[in-house]
Design a protein around this motif. Structure first.
Motif, PDB file in Angstrom:
ATOM      1  N   ASP A  67      12.643   7.186  -4.328  1.00  0.00           N
ATOM      2  CA  ASP A  67      12.287   7.853  -3.374  1.00  0.00           C
ATOM      3  C   ASP A  67      13.045   8.264  -2.294  1.00  0.00           C
ATOM      4  OD1 ASP A  67      10.060   7.908  -5.174  1.00  0.00           O
ATOM      5  OD2 ASP A  67       8.462   7.426  -3.722  1.00  0.00           O
ATOM      6  N   SER A  90       4.986  10.418  -4.229  1.00  0.00           N
ATOM      7  CA  SER A  90       4.869  10.460  -2.952  1.00  0.00           C
ATOM      8  C   SER A  90       6.012  11.107  -1.962  1.00  0.00           C
ATOM      9  CB  SER A  90       4.727   8.884  -2.396  1.00  0.00           C
ATOM     10  OG  SER A  90       6.033   8.295  -2.864  1.00  0.00           O
ATOM     11  N   LEU A 158       0.154  12.819  -3.500  1.00  0.00           N
ATOM     12  CA  LEU A 158       0.345  11.766  -2.620  1.00  0.00           C
ATOM     13  C   LEU A 158      -1.081  10.810  -3.088  1.00  0.00           C
ATOM     14  CD1 LEU A 158       1.858   9.891  -0.917  1.00  0.00           C
ATOM     15  CD2 LEU A 158       0.899  10.733   0.934  1.00  0.00           C
ATOM     16  N   LEU A 162      -1.519   7.139  -4.903  1.00  0.00           N
ATOM     17  CA  LEU A 162      -2.151   6.173  -4.352  1.00  0.00           C
ATOM     18  C   LEU A 162      -3.184   5.830  -5.458  1.00  0.00           C
ATOM     19  CD1 LEU A 162      -3.029   4.291  -1.876  1.00  0.00           C
ATOM     20  CD2 LEU A 162      -4.361   5.965  -1.124  1.00  0.00           C
ATOM     21  N   ALA A 163      -3.883   6.602  -6.024  1.00  0.00           N
ATOM     22  CA  ALA A 163      -4.923   6.490  -7.021  1.00  0.00           C
ATOM     23  C   ALA A 163      -4.424   5.475  -8.248  1.00  0.00           C
ATOM     24  CB  ALA A 163      -5.881   7.528  -7.528  1.00  0.00           C
ATOM     25  N   VAL A 165      -1.420   3.750  -8.070  1.00  0.00           N
ATOM     26  CA  VAL A 165      -1.067   2.306  -7.653  1.00  0.00           C
ATOM     27  C   VAL A 165      -2.384   1.431  -7.765  1.00  0.00           C
ATOM     28  CG1 VAL A 165      -0.754   1.139  -5.457  1.00  0.00           C
ATOM     29  CG2 VAL A 165       0.669   3.073  -6.204  1.00  0.00           C
ATOM     30  N   PHE A 166      -3.490   1.946  -7.545  1.00  0.00           N
ATOM     31  CA  PHE A 166      -4.670   0.982  -7.695  1.00  0.00           C
ATOM     32  C   PHE A 166      -5.091   0.796  -9.187  1.00  0.00           C
ATOM     33  CE2 PHE A 166      -6.880  -0.142  -3.859  1.00  0.00           C
ATOM     34  CZ  PHE A 166      -6.438   0.637  -2.829  1.00  0.00           C
ATOM     35  N   ASN A 169      -0.693  -0.364 -10.908  1.00  0.00           N
ATOM     36  CA  ASN A 169       0.111  -1.372 -10.151  1.00  0.00           C
ATOM     37  C   ASN A 169      -0.673  -2.666  -9.940  1.00  0.00           C
ATOM     38  OD1 ASN A 169       2.284   0.914  -8.152  1.00  0.00           O
ATOM     39  ND2 ASN A 169       2.305   0.541 -10.375  1.00  0.00           N
ATOM     40  N   PHE A 170      -1.798  -2.290  -9.294  1.00  0.00           N
ATOM     41  CA  PHE A 170      -2.725  -3.269  -8.982  1.00  0.00           C
ATOM     42  C   PHE A 170      -3.503  -3.922  -9.923  1.00  0.00           C
ATOM     43  CE2 PHE A 170      -3.303  -1.677  -4.308  1.00  0.00           C
ATOM     44  CZ  PHE A 170      -1.732  -2.124  -4.045  1.00  0.00           C
ATOM     45  N   MET A 243     -11.939 -11.307  -1.199  1.00  0.00           N
ATOM     46  CA  MET A 243     -11.769  -9.850  -0.813  1.00  0.00           C
ATOM     47  C   MET A 243     -12.313  -8.811  -1.826  1.00  0.00           C
ATOM     48  SD  MET A 243      -8.627  -7.986   0.906  1.00  0.00           S
ATOM     49  CE  MET A 243      -8.514  -8.548   2.459  1.00  0.00           C
TER      50      MET A 243
ATOM     51  N   ILE B 181     -10.612   7.606  -4.255  1.00  0.00           N
ATOM     52  CA  ILE B 181      -9.665   8.179  -3.705  1.00  0.00           C
ATOM     53  C   ILE B 181      -9.583   9.542  -4.339  1.00  0.00           C
ATOM     54  CG2 ILE B 181      -7.260   8.338  -3.639  1.00  0.00           C
ATOM     55  CD1 ILE B 181      -7.389   5.040  -3.880  1.00  0.00           C
ATOM     56  N   GLY B 214       6.172   0.045  -9.458  1.00  0.00           N
ATOM     57  CA  GLY B 214       5.532   0.534  -8.254  1.00  0.00           C
ATOM     58  C   GLY B 214       5.834   0.137  -7.020  1.00  0.00           C
ATOM     59  N   PRO B 215       5.570   0.768  -5.714  1.00  0.00           N
ATOM     60  CA  PRO B 215       6.108   0.552  -4.491  1.00  0.00           C
ATOM     61  C   PRO B 215       6.131  -0.867  -4.303  1.00  0.00           C
ATOM     62  CG  PRO B 215       4.059   1.940  -4.249  1.00  0.00           C
ATOM     63  CD  PRO B 215       4.489   1.720  -5.539  1.00  0.00           C
ATOM     64  N   ARG B 218       9.211  -2.740  -5.965  1.00  0.00           N
ATOM     65  CA  ARG B 218      10.372  -2.318  -5.729  1.00  0.00           C
ATOM     66  C   ARG B 218      10.700  -2.358  -3.929  1.00  0.00           C
ATOM     67  NH1 ARG B 218       8.415   2.607  -7.581  1.00  0.00           N
ATOM     68  NH2 ARG B 218       8.179   4.142  -6.110  1.00  0.00           N
ATOM     69  N   ASP B 220       9.292  -0.676  -1.507  1.00  0.00           N
ATOM     70  CA  ASP B 220       9.523   0.747  -1.128  1.00  0.00           C
ATOM     71  C   ASP B 220       8.535   0.911   0.232  1.00  0.00           C
ATOM     72  OD1 ASP B 220       9.148   3.423  -0.587  1.00  0.00           O
ATOM     73  OD2 ASP B 220       9.094   3.856  -2.675  1.00  0.00           O
ATOM     74  N   THR B 223       6.990   4.297   1.181  1.00  0.00           N
ATOM     75  CA  THR B 223       5.856   4.840   0.263  1.00  0.00           C
ATOM     76  C   THR B 223       4.514   3.922   0.671  1.00  0.00           C
ATOM     77  OG1 THR B 223       7.166   5.564  -1.482  1.00  0.00           O
ATOM     78  CG2 THR B 223       4.952   4.781  -2.190  1.00  0.00           C
ATOM     79  N   LYS B 226       3.076   5.213   3.870  1.00  0.00           N
ATOM     80  CA  LYS B 226       2.425   6.485   3.482  1.00  0.00           C
ATOM     81  C   LYS B 226       1.121   6.215   2.824  1.00  0.00           C
ATOM     82  CE  LYS B 226       6.547   9.274   2.241  1.00  0.00           C
ATOM     83  NZ  LYS B 226       7.194   9.924   1.332  1.00  0.00           N
ATOM     84  N   HIS B 227       1.069   5.437   2.112  1.00  0.00           N
ATOM     85  CA  HIS B 227      -0.428   5.099   1.239  1.00  0.00           C
ATOM     86  C   HIS B 227      -1.320   4.562   2.329  1.00  0.00           C
ATOM     87  CE1 HIS B 227       1.401   4.694  -2.936  1.00  0.00           C
ATOM     88  NE2 HIS B 227       1.348   5.897  -2.428  1.00  0.00           N
ATOM     89  N   LEU B 230      -2.846   7.037   4.311  1.00  0.00           N
ATOM     90  CA  LEU B 230      -3.884   7.714   3.724  1.00  0.00           C
ATOM     91  C   LEU B 230      -5.369   6.954   3.953  1.00  0.00           C
ATOM     92  CD1 LEU B 230      -2.975   9.093   0.206  1.00  0.00           C
ATOM     93  CD2 LEU B 230      -3.676  10.334   2.404  1.00  0.00           C
ATOM     94  N   LEU B 231      -5.254   5.628   3.842  1.00  0.00           N
ATOM     95  CA  LEU B 231      -6.295   4.687   3.926  1.00  0.00           C
ATOM     96  C   LEU B 231      -6.563   4.261   5.367  1.00  0.00           C
ATOM     97  CD1 LEU B 231      -5.205   2.520   1.076  1.00  0.00           C
ATOM     98  CD2 LEU B 231      -6.936   4.140   0.830  1.00  0.00           C
ATOM     99  N   MET B 237     -10.355  -0.747   2.128  1.00  0.00           N
ATOM    100  CA  MET B 237      -9.278  -0.612   0.861  1.00  0.00           C
ATOM    101  C   MET B 237      -7.957  -0.610   1.646  1.00  0.00           C
ATOM    102  SD  MET B 237     -10.966   2.696  -0.905  1.00  0.00           S
ATOM    103  CE  MET B 237      -9.366   3.109  -2.112  1.00  0.00           C
ATOM    104  N   ASP B 239      -7.194  -3.212   3.613  1.00  0.00           N
ATOM    105  CA  ASP B 239      -6.830  -4.497   3.703  1.00  0.00           C
ATOM    106  C   ASP B 239      -6.509  -4.938   2.205  1.00  0.00           C
ATOM    107  OD1 ASP B 239      -7.296  -4.575   6.291  1.00  0.00           O
ATOM    108  OD2 ASP B 239      -9.140  -5.458   6.136  1.00  0.00           O
ATOM    109  N   LEU B 240      -7.190  -4.363   1.318  1.00  0.00           N
ATOM    110  CA  LEU B 240      -7.012  -4.842  -0.142  1.00  0.00           C
ATOM    111  C   LEU B 240      -5.657  -4.197  -0.649  1.00  0.00           C
ATOM    112  CD1 LEU B 240     -10.176  -4.035  -2.244  1.00  0.00           C
ATOM    113  CD2 LEU B 240      -8.883  -6.170  -2.445  1.00  0.00           C
ATOM    114  N   TYR B 241      -5.307  -3.072  -0.339  1.00  0.00           N
ATOM    115  CA  TYR B 241      -4.233  -2.457  -0.780  1.00  0.00           C
ATOM    116  C   TYR B 241      -2.930  -3.531  -0.113  1.00  0.00           C
ATOM    117  CZ  TYR B 241       0.051   0.939  -1.009  1.00  0.00           C
ATOM    118  OH  TYR B 241       1.376   1.181  -1.476  1.00  0.00           O
ATOM    119  N   THR B 245      -0.531  -5.808  -2.357  1.00  0.00           N
ATOM    120  CA  THR B 245       0.900  -5.351  -2.212  1.00  0.00           C
ATOM    121  C   THR B 245       1.774  -6.796  -1.926  1.00  0.00           C
ATOM    122  OG1 THR B 245       0.555  -3.107  -1.668  1.00  0.00           O
ATOM    123  CG2 THR B 245       2.736  -4.199  -0.851  1.00  0.00           C
TER     124      THR B 245
END
Lengths: 254, 254
Positions: A67, A90, A158, A162-163, A165-166, A169-170, A243, B181, B214-215, B218, B220, B223, B226-227, B230-231, B237, B239-241, B245
């Motif tokens: 990116d 993104s 974007l 993000l969705a 990533v949940f 990735n997560f 959490m 989302i 995912g970000p 790597r 990132d 990104t 940016k996410h 959005l949150l 959400m 905090d969870l992100y 991460t």
């Protein structure tokens, strides 16, 4: 149609493999000589590691790169008429606005790894371009390799990213933590595979909201305490457990 | 072999359905008259909502009830010789030690919902019993309906249950958040289904540790920012992100 691919990572490999069936991949450009030449050889394309040597007459240029490199690489490509797209979820389409006449985005909603070749046919691809004409061109181009092409503007893309990533990735990281718990007790991770498959199947039917089970969902405080006791030496996992448990409970509170 | 099932929820339904193919289900006992009678009718079994009316001569009694009810219900069952088992991942086998001569546990590693009938054949079942003889009896009993029966003591079973909470309960909740989302932006959740399937497939090969992308993976930062932007209106959400991460980043730090 002639295609130039810039990049030689997972996305470049996955796209190259499937695009080769319908189009001429005429050039691979990559700083990484090893993976770049390997990909070029496989796709029967020329290889260069110098962006200045980009072929000027291709129809489509695909930047399948990190990116944060898209803007800089774009500014090094000059004097071309073809449609230039990146593959990022993104990065807004207008990252290209000062560099090119014809530009867009082609974002495959999938996770790619070298070891696992993905057949793009069933992979949704979100596209966007700077003009109606370029959108049409990009739609036709991508439709040859994916059955599910959708138009999304940069803002919506974007959110989709993000969705993802949940959902990928997560989720994958939770599988990693799950495996860690079992390894510590020398329990075979394979015992969870049918459960993991069912979890994915439940997303389609009856959907995630109706599929939620477990101690958090039924407010089973005693079991939650037992689990936290097991995690008492791993603060990071205990915090995550708490959490996520609270987040589930909040979601199902009347 | 004659079987009594206590309970009429998701697990009782799933077990009853598959056990009926090999054994006589002679009685369903459940406080819930509606679901209990329905299950009894389907399994061609007698029904009662009074635990005192339990049939005394069955070979196996299965308590498919809530964790925190197992102890109390067990103490209401008297004068029986058959093998009594519960189906919980997190309750030790010795919950039965003062109540019965022959007892054990039968924990199916699966998520059950009424709407999604599961065929137990491929579901691993973890078993444990108070004597070698009862272990053999339980092994033979469960082997008729599952190809994957493993012996696990109560401590290991609790770890397996914890791992299953990460791999199913928490994963499913992330799918719920992911869907949320997309709904907000009116984007079709179906766009994520191939990604979700691939995420599950990657657990088998190449495994979760090698599948992480995912970000976060790597580093990132742009990104990730940016996410989080959005949150910004959803602290939970966000905090969870952040926590997920950081947990990924910690896992892949050299």
């Amino acid at each position: 149609m002639n295609v130039v691919i810039i990049g030689s990572g997972n996305v470049a490999n996955a796209l190259g493999t499937v695009l080769k069936k319908k189009y001429n991949i005429i050039q691979i450009i990559s700083r990484n000589r090893v993976s770049g030449q390997e990909l070029a050889l496989r796709l029967n394309a020329d290889f260069t590691n110098r962006i200045d040597d980009v072929k000027k007459k291709a129809d489509i240029y695909i930047l399948a790169i990190k990116d944060n490199e898209i803007f800089n690489v774009a500014n090094k490509i000059t004097d071309i008429d073809g449609l230039v797209v990146h593959t990022s979820g993104s990065v807004p389409v207008n990252v290209f606005s000062h560099a090119f006449k014809n530009y867009g985005v082609l974002y495959p909603v999938q996770t790619f790894s070298i070891s696992n070749p993905i057949f793009l046919t069933n992979t949704p691809v979100a596209i966007e371009a700077n003009t109606k004409q370029n959108e049409k061109k990009l739609y036709r181009f991508v439709s040859e390799v994916s059955k599910k092409v959708v138009f999304l503007n940069s803002e919506k893309r974007l959110s989709l990213h993000l969705a993802a990533v949940f959902a990928n990735n997560f989720v994958n990281h939770l599988f990693t933590l799950s495996e860690k718990i079992l390894k510590k007790q020398k329990i075979n991770f394979n015992l969870l595979l049918p459960l993991i498959n069912q979890t994915a199947a439940n997303v389609i039917n009856p959907g995630p909201i109706l599929s939620q089970t477990g101690p958090a969902r039924r407010n089973d405080t005693l079991t939650i305490k037992k689990h936290l006791q097991l995690l008492k030496k791993n603060k990071e996992m205990a915090d995550l457990y708490l959490m996520l448990t609270k987040s589930i409970q909040k979601n199902y509170k009347k």
